[in-house]
Each structure stands twice: as C-alpha cells, then as structure tokens.
Design an enzyme around this catalytic site. Structure first.
Site, PDB file in Angstrom:
ATOM      1  N   GLY A  16       0.826  -1.210   0.000  1.00  0.00           N
ATOM      2  CA  GLY A  16       0.000   0.000   0.000  1.00  0.00           C
ATOM      3  C   GLY A  16       0.855   1.253   0.000  1.00  0.00           C
ATOM      4  O   GLY A  16       0.507   2.259   0.616  1.00  0.00           O
ATOM      5  N   GLY A  20      -1.644   7.607   0.485  1.00  0.00           N
ATOM      6  CA  GLY A  20      -1.951   7.758   1.892  1.00  0.00           C
ATOM      7  C   GLY A  20      -0.801   7.502   2.844  1.00  0.00           C
ATOM      8  O   GLY A  20       0.329   7.972   2.642  1.00  0.00           O
ATOM      9  N   GLY A  22       0.902   4.835   3.513  1.00  0.00           N
ATOM     10  CA  GLY A  22       2.022   4.045   3.003  1.00  0.00           C
ATOM     11  C   GLY A  22       3.018   4.894   2.236  1.00  0.00           C
ATOM     12  O   GLY A  22       4.239   4.781   2.428  1.00  0.00           O
ATOM     13  N   SER A 145      -6.550  -0.833  13.143  1.00  0.00           N
ATOM     14  CA  SER A 145      -7.290   0.426  13.300  1.00  0.00           C
ATOM     15  C   SER A 145      -7.982   0.431  14.653  1.00  0.00           C
ATOM     16  O   SER A 145      -8.354  -0.636  15.168  1.00  0.00           O
ATOM     17  CB  SER A 145      -8.343   0.552  12.203  1.00  0.00           C
ATOM     18  OG  SER A 145      -9.262   1.582  12.514  1.00  0.00           O
ATOM     19  N   TYR A 170     -14.977  -4.226   7.608  1.00  0.00           N
ATOM     20  CA  TYR A 170     -13.688  -3.537   7.776  1.00  0.00           C
ATOM     21  C   TYR A 170     -13.204  -3.683   9.219  1.00  0.00           C
ATOM     22  O   TYR A 170     -12.047  -4.047   9.465  1.00  0.00           O
ATOM     23  CB  TYR A 170     -13.859  -2.058   7.408  1.00  0.00           C
ATOM     24  CG  TYR A 170     -12.614  -1.224   7.632  1.00  0.00           C
ATOM     25  CD1 TYR A 170     -11.510  -1.347   6.784  1.00  0.00           C
ATOM     26  CD2 TYR A 170     -12.540  -0.323   8.689  1.00  0.00           C
ATOM     27  CE1 TYR A 170     -10.365  -0.586   6.996  1.00  0.00           C
ATOM     28  CE2 TYR A 170     -11.399   0.442   8.899  1.00  0.00           C
ATOM     29  CZ  TYR A 170     -10.321   0.315   8.059  1.00  0.00           C
ATOM     30  OH  TYR A 170      -9.179   1.055   8.264  1.00  0.00           O
TER      31      TYR A 170
END
Ligand SMILES: NC(=O)c1ccc[n+]([C@@H]2O[C@H](COP(=O)([O-])OP(=O)(O)OC[C@H]3O[C@@H](n4cnc5c(N)ncnc54)[C@H](OP(=O)(O)O)[C@@H]3O)[C@@H](O)[C@H]2O)c1
Length: 305
Positions: A16, A20, A22, A145, A170
C-alpha cells in the site's frame, strides 16, 4: 538512535505504498536512508513513489513491485520475486487496506475485505517468514485500526455472507490484524523477529474510503475539510507506522499494539487466545498453507529446568 538517525542498510518491504499513509511512510523512511520495496497495484503511482524514494535515500535502493493483494497468486509471486532479488528483509509493513460498501469476492472466492486486509498480510508474512528470521533482528508491522474495538470475530459469518455491512467487515478485518499479530508474536518468539500492530489514528485525507458508502465518504470529506482535534494529517498518522517499523526503543517489544504512537491495550476480543488460534487455522485453510507454520521452526530455548 533518535528519530533522525540513519537507516542506511535497512531493507523495508511496504504494501500500500502508492498512496496515503504508506506513501508517506515510504518517503520518510527514505529520507533516513532506508532501502524500500514499495508494493501497489497502480504502476504509474508506484513508480512515482519509488522514484521519489530513490531521490531521497542516498546509497539505498528503491523498487516498485506491482501486485494485487486481492489475489493469492499475486501475493505469492510478490514474495517469490522479492526473495529472488534480496537476501535480507529487516521490516515488513503490511499496510495496504480497503473499506468497501458493497460485498465483493476475489478471484479466489473470498470476501474482498477479509482477503486484502487480513489474508494478504497472513500469506505474505508466511512466504517471507524465513527471510525475516534469517535477517533478524527484524520486524513485522501490520496496520490495524482503532475501529477494531467495534468488532467481534463471528466465525460462522467470517466472510459476511449474511447481512454484509462494509463498516463491520472492515472493523472485523482490523480485529483480525490484531489476532494475527499476537499469534505471530508467539510463534516467532526466540527468533529475533518482533510483530507489532498499529493504529495510525483517524486520518480522513487518505484514499481509504473511496469505495465506502456515500455516508462514510461524506463524513471523511467533512473531517478532511474541517480538521478537528481527533483527526490527523497523513504525516502525523504515518508517525505510528514509522515508530513501529524502526524505533530502537521497540526493538525487543513484540506482540504490542501501538495506537497514536504509544504502546497500549487493544480490545478484550483481540486477546482471545482461542479465537486467534482458530483464525490462524481458518486463514491457513483459506490460503492453502499448513497451519503449523513457524511452529516446527521455533527453536527450543533451554531454561536449565
Ligand atoms: N485513514 C485512516 O483514518 C486509517 C485509520 C486506521 C487505519 N488505517 C489503515 O491504514 C492503512 C492504509 O490506509 P490509508 O488510510 O493510507 O488508505 P489509502 O490511501 O487508500 O491507502 C491504501 C493502500 O492500499 C493499497 N491497496 C488497496 N487494495 C490493494 C490491493 N488489492 N492490492 C494492492 N494494494 C492495494 C492502495 O493501493 P491503490 O492506490 O492501488 O488503491 C493504497 O496504496 C489501511 O490498512 C487502513 O485500514 C487507516
């Protein structure tokens, strides 16, 4: 070592890396001299980040690996290509993630959020585990998260076949990141490879919600325009990933959860040892590897008893 100390010679593989958190993490580690394998789907954006890294990291190297982490074959090819080219890996950062409002399945027939957010880190770590152990001291950082606190595993509906809810899928995948990290830390005990899970905080300006529901996209859009004390910009969010990846104070800390830069407790559900072993075994089945990986290889530490 301080936050500005050199990372010359440190080899990092980061998924990733094309946007963002990453991309920010890749650039910051490159500023300190780290060599980077940046993984992403989009060739143009990936090559841009890799070129940026090459301009920043002096004598270090920079490579872009095009891989679709929704595909188990692609994950396997990524690991094989990396192993062909390199004989060491100091830090694996499992950062890529998706948040999807609509239920979809991958070509492997697995629900996509579970596949990209949990099974890809599981399989990639499996395929690179020996290299990490040979390179020890080394680290595996998996980006979870804070929303994992809203999830339970619900093994009978792991792939959300009933009542798909994008936020719940998620959140569950992010709980899976923690269960995976804690089990991995145990299995890697004594090898010099530490496993850490990370919550970067709420960073509304990334691309994470591009496939989320309209409501979630509007919410993220509003927070992006009107930053509040509980939101972060990408630079601040990436700091927790970077700390987990290279902070020398955490070199011997394994099985930890770093939230907003600090080691902290995760949810009660994430410490359920039965659930974490069950998830490990179910995941092994879904990606077609033996559930015993890193068990048979774990050295016996003589205690003198
Ligand atoms: N932003 C937040 O508030 C927040 C909060 C907590 C945790 N996180 C976690 O932070 C991590 C990074 O997310 P972000 O916020 O930086 O979002 P982002 O900007 O959307 O970055 C996600 C990255 O994952 C890559 N990716 C997605 N699906 C992929 C696939 N099938 N194959 C290969 N790469 C794929 C994306 O590549 P493409 O560019 O090709 O799509 C992108 O580089 C995620 O694990 C997320 O769950 C974010």
């Amino acid at each position: 070592m301080t936050s500005s100390d050199s990372l010359d010679g440190t080899v990092v593989l980061l998924t990733g890396g094309t946007s963002g958190l990453g991309a920010e993490t890749a650039r910051t580690l490159a500023d300190r001299g780290a060599s980077l394998a940046v993984v992403g789907r989009d060739r143009a954006r990936g090559e841009d980040v890799a070129a940026d890294v090459a301009e920043r990291n002096g004598d270090g190297w920079s490579e872009f690996y095009r891989a679709d982490l929704a595909s188990q074959a692609s994950v396997r090819r990524l690991a094989a290509r990396f192993r062909d080219r390199h004989d060491r890996l100091d830090v694996l950062v499992n950062n890529a993630g998706i948040h999807r409002s609509r239920r979809t399945e991958t070509d492997d027939g697995v629900e996509s959020t579970l596949a990209v957010n949990h099974l890809a880190p599981y399989l990639l770590t499996h395929d690179l585990a020996d290299l990490l152990v040979d390179s020890a001291p080394a680290r595996v950082v998996t980006v979870s998260s804070g929303i994992h606190t809203r999830a339970s595993m619900e093994f009978s509906n792991l792939q959300s076949e009933r009542d798909y809810d994008g936020m719940q899928a998620y959140a569950r995948s992010k709980l899976a990141n923690l269960l995976f990290t804690y089990e991995l830390a145990d299995r890697l005990g004594g090898t010099g490879v530490v496993a850490t899970a990370v919550n970067p905080g709420f960073v509304p300006s990334t691309g994470l919600t591009r496939e989320a529901s309209l409501r979630t996209r509007l919410l993220f859009g509003a927070f992006k325009r009107l930053p509040l004390p509980f939101t972060k910009d990408v630079k601040a969010g990436a700091e927790t990933l970077i700390r987990a990846a290279v902070d020398p104070d955490l070199a011997d800390v394994t099985g930890a959860y770093l939230s907003d830069g600090e080691v902290t407790e995760s949810s009660d559900a994430s410490y359920d040892e039965v659930a974490r072993r069950r998830l490990w075994d179910v995941s092994a089945g879904l990606v077609g590897v033996s559930p015993d990986w890193r068990l048979e290889d774990s050295p016996t530490v003589e205690t003198g008893d």
